[in-house]
Design a protein around this motif. Structure first.
Motif, PDB file in Angstrom:
ATOM      1  N   ILE A  68       0.873  -1.246   0.070  1.00  0.00           N
ATOM      2  CA  ILE A  68       0.075  -0.226  -0.052  1.00  0.00           C
ATOM      3  C   ILE A  68       0.906   1.247  -0.051  1.00  0.00           C
ATOM      4  O   ILE A  68       1.661   1.382   0.839  1.00  0.00           O
ATOM      5  CB  ILE A  68      -0.873   0.149   1.230  1.00  0.00           C
ATOM      6  N   THR A  69       0.555   2.041  -0.825  1.00  0.00           N
ATOM      7  CA  THR A  69       1.555   3.208  -0.985  1.00  0.00           C
ATOM      8  C   THR A  69       1.036   4.654  -0.110  1.00  0.00           C
ATOM      9  O   THR A  69      -0.349   4.363   0.114  1.00  0.00           O
ATOM     10  CB  THR A  69       1.334   3.938  -2.698  1.00  0.00           C
ATOM     11  N   ALA A  70       1.765   5.360   0.110  1.00  0.00           N
ATOM     12  CA  ALA A  70       1.110   6.348   1.024  1.00  0.00           C
ATOM     13  C   ALA A  70      -0.012   7.209   0.135  1.00  0.00           C
ATOM     14  O   ALA A  70      -0.979   7.624   0.893  1.00  0.00           O
ATOM     15  CB  ALA A  70       2.271   7.503   1.009  1.00  0.00           C
ATOM     16  N   ALA A  71       0.282   7.269  -1.307  1.00  0.00           N
ATOM     17  CA  ALA A  71      -0.779   7.880  -1.854  1.00  0.00           C
ATOM     18  C   ALA A  71      -2.049   7.295  -1.890  1.00  0.00           C
ATOM     19  O   ALA A  71      -3.256   7.800  -1.668  1.00  0.00           O
ATOM     20  CB  ALA A  71      -0.277   8.334  -3.482  1.00  0.00           C
ATOM     21  N   HIS A  72      -2.005   5.934  -1.857  1.00  0.00           N
ATOM     22  CA  HIS A  72      -3.270   5.241  -1.958  1.00  0.00           C
ATOM     23  C   HIS A  72      -3.934   5.142  -0.665  1.00  0.00           C
ATOM     24  O   HIS A  72      -5.125   5.183  -0.389  1.00  0.00           O
ATOM     25  CB  HIS A  72      -3.075   3.778  -2.371  1.00  0.00           C
ATOM     26  N   TYR A  73      -3.015   5.084   0.587  1.00  0.00           N
ATOM     27  CA  TYR A  73      -3.651   5.061   1.859  1.00  0.00           C
ATOM     28  C   TYR A  73      -4.399   6.414   2.085  1.00  0.00           C
ATOM     29  O   TYR A  73      -5.369   6.592   2.704  1.00  0.00           O
ATOM     30  CB  TYR A  73      -2.397   4.879   2.766  1.00  0.00           C
ATOM     31  N   ASP A  74      -3.793   7.633   1.598  1.00  0.00           N
ATOM     32  CA  ASP A  74      -4.220   8.918   1.738  1.00  0.00           C
ATOM     33  C   ASP A  74      -5.593   8.847   1.030  1.00  0.00           C
ATOM     34  O   ASP A  74      -6.534   9.899   1.557  1.00  0.00           O
ATOM     35  CB  ASP A  74      -3.307   9.914   1.270  1.00  0.00           C
ATOM     36  N   LEU A  75      -5.584   8.413  -0.206  1.00  0.00           N
ATOM     37  CA  LEU A  75      -6.806   8.454  -1.005  1.00  0.00           C
ATOM     38  C   LEU A  75      -7.932   7.741  -0.242  1.00  0.00           C
ATOM     39  O   LEU A  75      -9.412   8.090  -0.194  1.00  0.00           O
ATOM     40  CB  LEU A  75      -6.710   7.774  -2.368  1.00  0.00           C
ATOM     41  N   ALA A  83      -0.965   5.105   9.776  1.00  0.00           N
ATOM     42  CA  ALA A  83      -0.189   4.955   8.440  1.00  0.00           C
ATOM     43  C   ALA A  83       0.984   4.181   8.434  1.00  0.00           C
ATOM     44  O   ALA A  83       1.195   3.436   7.864  1.00  0.00           O
ATOM     45  CB  ALA A  83       0.262   6.421   8.002  1.00  0.00           C
ATOM     46  N   PRO A  84       2.008   4.160   9.515  1.00  0.00           N
ATOM     47  CA  PRO A  84       3.179   3.493   9.572  1.00  0.00           C
ATOM     48  C   PRO A  84       2.854   1.946   9.633  1.00  0.00           C
ATOM     49  O   PRO A  84       3.658   1.103   8.885  1.00  0.00           O
ATOM     50  CB  PRO A  84       3.842   4.032  10.622  1.00  0.00           C
ATOM     51  N   ASP A  85       1.747   1.705  10.095  1.00  0.00           N
ATOM     52  CA  ASP A  85       1.372   0.039  10.143  1.00  0.00           C
ATOM     53  C   ASP A  85       0.915  -0.386   8.919  1.00  0.00           C
ATOM     54  O   ASP A  85       0.612  -1.630   8.502  1.00  0.00           O
ATOM     55  CB  ASP A  85       0.365  -0.154  11.355  1.00  0.00           C
TER      56      ASP A  85
END
Length: 122
Positions: A80-87, A117-119
């Motif tokens: 999971i990318t940061a961008a996808h998590y944020d989305l 997020a870090p998890d």
């Protein structure tokens, strides 16, 4: 329902019906987004919705408690990318706001998303 639950963010947004509606809305839009669909292709959405409902309920001070796997373990190896998590987070905040959740609820969810997020991202 105890006094703390009655005064909780969970109660203020409408309790179980509001949380369930938000989770249902979230999992209508997230898997339909081409940028995110791959993460959900082989997922049991009914089970995921149950876990998310319990997690969101717990976060907002409701009576349900999340009893699923540790978030780090559950998301390990998914890439999971940061961008996808944020989305996904933006979708969650959007459905909560659309359902009438106030700033205090949205801020609590934002804080939890940042802390988790870090998890999840990796």
């Amino acid at each position: 329902m105890d006094v703390s639950t009655q005064d909780s963010l969970y109660a203020r947004i409408g309790g179980r019906p509001a949380v369930t509606a938000a989770v249902d809305a979230l999992y209508r839009v997230v898997p339909a987004d081409d940028r995110l669909a791959g993460y959900f292709a082989a997922v049991d959405l009914a089970q995921l919705k149950e876990h998310m409902t319990a997690l969101l309920s717990q976060l907002l001070g409701g009576p349900e408690r999340y009893a699923g796997r540790d978030l780090r373990v559950a998301h390990l190896g998914l890439g999971i990318t940061a961008a996808h998590y944020d989305l996904v987070g933006a979708y969650l905040l959007g459905v909560l706001a659309g359902g009438g959740a106030g700033d205090e609820v949205l801020e609590a969810v934002r804080r939890t998303l940042a802390a988790a997020a870090p998890d999840i991202v990796g």
